[in-house]
Design a protein around this motif. Structure first.
Motif, PDB file in Angstrom:
ATOM      1  N   PRO A  70       0.841  -1.200   0.000  1.00 27.44           N
ATOM      2  CA  PRO A  70       0.000   0.000   0.000  1.00 27.44           C
ATOM      3  C   PRO A  70       0.872   1.245   0.000  1.00 27.44           C
ATOM      4  N   SER A  71       0.281   2.360  -0.310  1.00 31.31           N
ATOM      5  CA  SER A  71       1.004   3.630  -0.229  1.00 31.31           C
ATOM      6  C   SER A  71       1.343   3.946   1.224  1.00 31.31           C
ATOM      7  N   HIS A  72       2.290   4.857   1.413  1.00 29.96           N
ATOM      8  CA  HIS A  72       2.593   5.320   2.771  1.00 29.96           C
ATOM      9  C   HIS A  72       1.321   5.789   3.466  1.00 29.96           C
ATOM     10  N   GLU A  73       0.514   6.551   2.753  1.00 35.98           N
ATOM     11  CA  GLU A  73      -0.691   7.126   3.358  1.00 35.98           C
ATOM     12  C   GLU A  73      -1.693   6.038   3.745  1.00 35.98           C
ATOM     13  N   PHE A  75      -1.100   2.812   4.426  1.00 33.18           N
ATOM     14  CA  PHE A  75      -0.673   1.992   5.555  1.00 33.18           C
ATOM     15  C   PHE A  75      -0.632   2.815   6.848  1.00 33.18           C
ATOM     16  N   THR A  76      -0.347   4.097   6.743  1.00 34.25           N
ATOM     17  CA  THR A  76      -0.433   4.960   7.922  1.00 34.25           C
ATOM     18  C   THR A  76      -1.853   4.953   8.477  1.00 34.25           C
ATOM     19  N   ALA A  77      -2.839   4.971   7.606  1.00 40.28           N
ATOM     20  CA  ALA A  77      -4.233   4.928   8.061  1.00 40.28           C
ATOM     21  C   ALA A  77      -4.537   3.618   8.778  1.00 40.28           C
ATOM     22  N   VAL A  78      -3.978   2.503   8.296  1.00 38.86           N
ATOM     23  CA  VAL A  78      -4.149   1.221   8.973  1.00 38.86           C
ATOM     24  C   VAL A  78      -3.509   1.257  10.352  1.00 38.86           C
ATOM     25  N   ILE A  79      -2.291   1.758  10.419  1.00 38.41           N
ATOM     26  CA  ILE A  79      -1.566   1.874  11.684  1.00 38.41           C
ATOM     27  C   ILE A  79      -2.356   2.704  12.688  1.00 38.41           C
ATOM     28  N   GLN A  80      -2.873   3.811  12.243  1.00 37.43           N
ATOM     29  CA  GLN A  80      -3.619   4.694  13.149  1.00 37.43           C
ATOM     30  C   GLN A  80      -4.937   4.061  13.574  1.00 37.43           C
ATOM     31  N   ARG A  81      -5.620   3.377  12.652  1.00 34.58           N
ATOM     32  CA  ARG A  81      -6.885   2.719  12.984  1.00 34.58           C
ATOM     33  C   ARG A  81      -6.700   1.672  14.065  1.00 34.58           C
ATOM     34  N   LEU A  82      -5.572   0.958  14.016  1.00 40.96           N
ATOM     35  CA  LEU A  82      -5.308  -0.100  14.987  1.00 40.96           C
ATOM     36  C   LEU A  82      -4.715   0.416  16.289  1.00 40.96           C
ATOM     37  N   ARG A 149       2.695   8.798  12.615  1.00 44.39           N
ATOM     38  CA  ARG A 149       2.974   8.877  11.185  1.00 44.39           C
ATOM     39  C   ARG A 149       4.419   8.421  10.979  1.00 44.39           C
ATOM     40  N   PRO A 150       4.621   7.177  10.578  1.00 43.57           N
ATOM     41  CA  PRO A 150       5.980   6.654  10.446  1.00 43.57           C
ATOM     42  C   PRO A 150       6.774   7.367   9.355  1.00 43.57           C
ATOM     43  N   ASN A 151       8.077   7.331   9.521  1.00 40.89           N
ATOM     44  CA  ASN A 151       8.985   7.736   8.455  1.00 40.89           C
ATOM     45  C   ASN A 151       9.405   6.467   7.715  1.00 40.89           C
ATOM     46  N   PHE A 152       8.743   6.168   6.632  1.00 37.73           N
ATOM     47  CA  PHE A 152       8.975   4.908   5.920  1.00 37.73           C
ATOM     48  C   PHE A 152      10.363   4.886   5.288  1.00 37.73           C
ATOM     49  N   ASP A 153      10.998   3.738   5.388  1.00 36.53           N
ATOM     50  CA  ASP A 153      12.347   3.561   4.851  1.00 36.53           C
ATOM     51  C   ASP A 153      12.261   2.792   3.538  1.00 36.53           C
ATOM     52  N   ASP A 154      12.162   3.521   2.446  1.00 27.66           N
ATOM     53  CA  ASP A 154      12.040   2.875   1.144  1.00 27.66           C
ATOM     54  C   ASP A 154      13.359   2.316   0.629  1.00 27.66           C
TER      55      ASP A 154
END
Length: 280
Positions: A70-73, A75-82, A149-154
């Motif tokens: 998923p996009s950063h945005e 997966f961030t929404a998933v993280i926040q929802r959980l 809001r994670p800092n994703f490491d691409d």
């Protein structure tokens, strides 16, 4: 990186501590996008939330393969929802020794999103039950949402453009018959990326679905890594069991491969890319 596994006894103790982990049930079935949630509803570790491979850990199939990230945005929404935050430990589990899809969740949270305390329950739900751990059924209370809001490491990722067939050091997590091109039950083209080595994810586990000892894994992976001058790239059919191999490198204390998230299902979207069969 912290030790990425936790056993059932240690998890039970952590649940009773002043700092209990957030539990995520990652069970999935590749032939049914909603099977994991049904399994979770029928019985799960007490308090665990369901994390869906198809809906939470992947973008829609298409460009990027069958299970693109998923996009950063998104997966961030998933993280926040959980309700996931950097200061609360997370434990993920499934019922396939981490292959579907706890290792994918571990990689996305620990390696990509940078959460420092994510562990996989060794042996998963069967090991929990074998140790006398209880299950509960039905829905559970929705956790309070977070604002992390994670800092994703691409840099932990590669794309097809980063791979030089026959020269890049690649480790393929699919079984040998699919790697050799003898069978292909899912994707329209059989075979593997030229130059890849086969390390089936099932080979990381003992007969009871737990990971082999770290020293044994280290010795086995040393042979896989023999030609890896610039680090390994992990792939599989669609970027799910490849994460199981990356987790195995972490258990063994070895440098982690980068993930080709699109994997074979993305590679074959371009008919101009080369395909190997057999041991080639």
């Amino acid at each position: 990186m912290n030790q990425p596994l936790i056993d059932s006894a240690s998890l039970a103790a952590a649940q009773a501590s002043s700092r209990p982990p957030l539990l995520l049930d990652c069970r999935a079935r590749l032939d049914d996008a909603d099977a994991g949630r049904a399994l979770w509803r029928d019985g799960h570790l007490p308090g665990s939330q369901h994390l869906a491979l198809e809906h939470d850990l992947s973008a829609p199939a298409g460009e990027g393969g069958r299970h693109p990230l998923p996009s950063h945005e998104a997966f961030t929404a998933v993280i926040q929802r959980l309700g996931i935050t950097p200061d609360v430990p997370v434990v993920v589990y499934d019922d396939m020794g981490g292959q579907l899809a706890a290792a994918r969740a571990w990689w996305m949270l620990a390696c990509w999103a940078g959460h420092a305390e994510v562990r996989v329950l060794d042996g998963g739900l069967p090991a929990w039950q074998a140790s006398g751990g209880a299950l509960e059924a039905g829905e559970v209370a929705t956790p309070a949402s977070s604002d992390w809001r994670p800092n994703f490491d691409d840099s932990t990722l590669v794309t097809a453009a980063d791979i030089t067939p026959g020269r890049s050091a690649l480790v393929d997590a699919r079984g040998l018959p699919r790697f050799h091109g003898e069978v292909e039950p899912i994707d329209p083209v059989a075979g593997h990326i030229p130059g890849a080595r086969c390390r089936p994810s099932a080979d990381n586990l003992t007969a009871d679905g737990r990971f082999k000892p770290a020293a044994k894994l280290n010795a086995e992976l040393a042979d896989v890594d023999a030609q890896a001058a610039d680090g390994m790239i992990a792939y599989c059919g669609s970027g799910v069991t490849a994460c199981h191999n990356i987790l195995t490198y972490a258990i063994a204390g070895r440098p982690l491969p980068r993930l080709y998230a699109g994997s074979w299902s993305d590679w074959i979207r371009d008919p101009g890319r080369p395909v190997a069969t057999g041991d080639g």
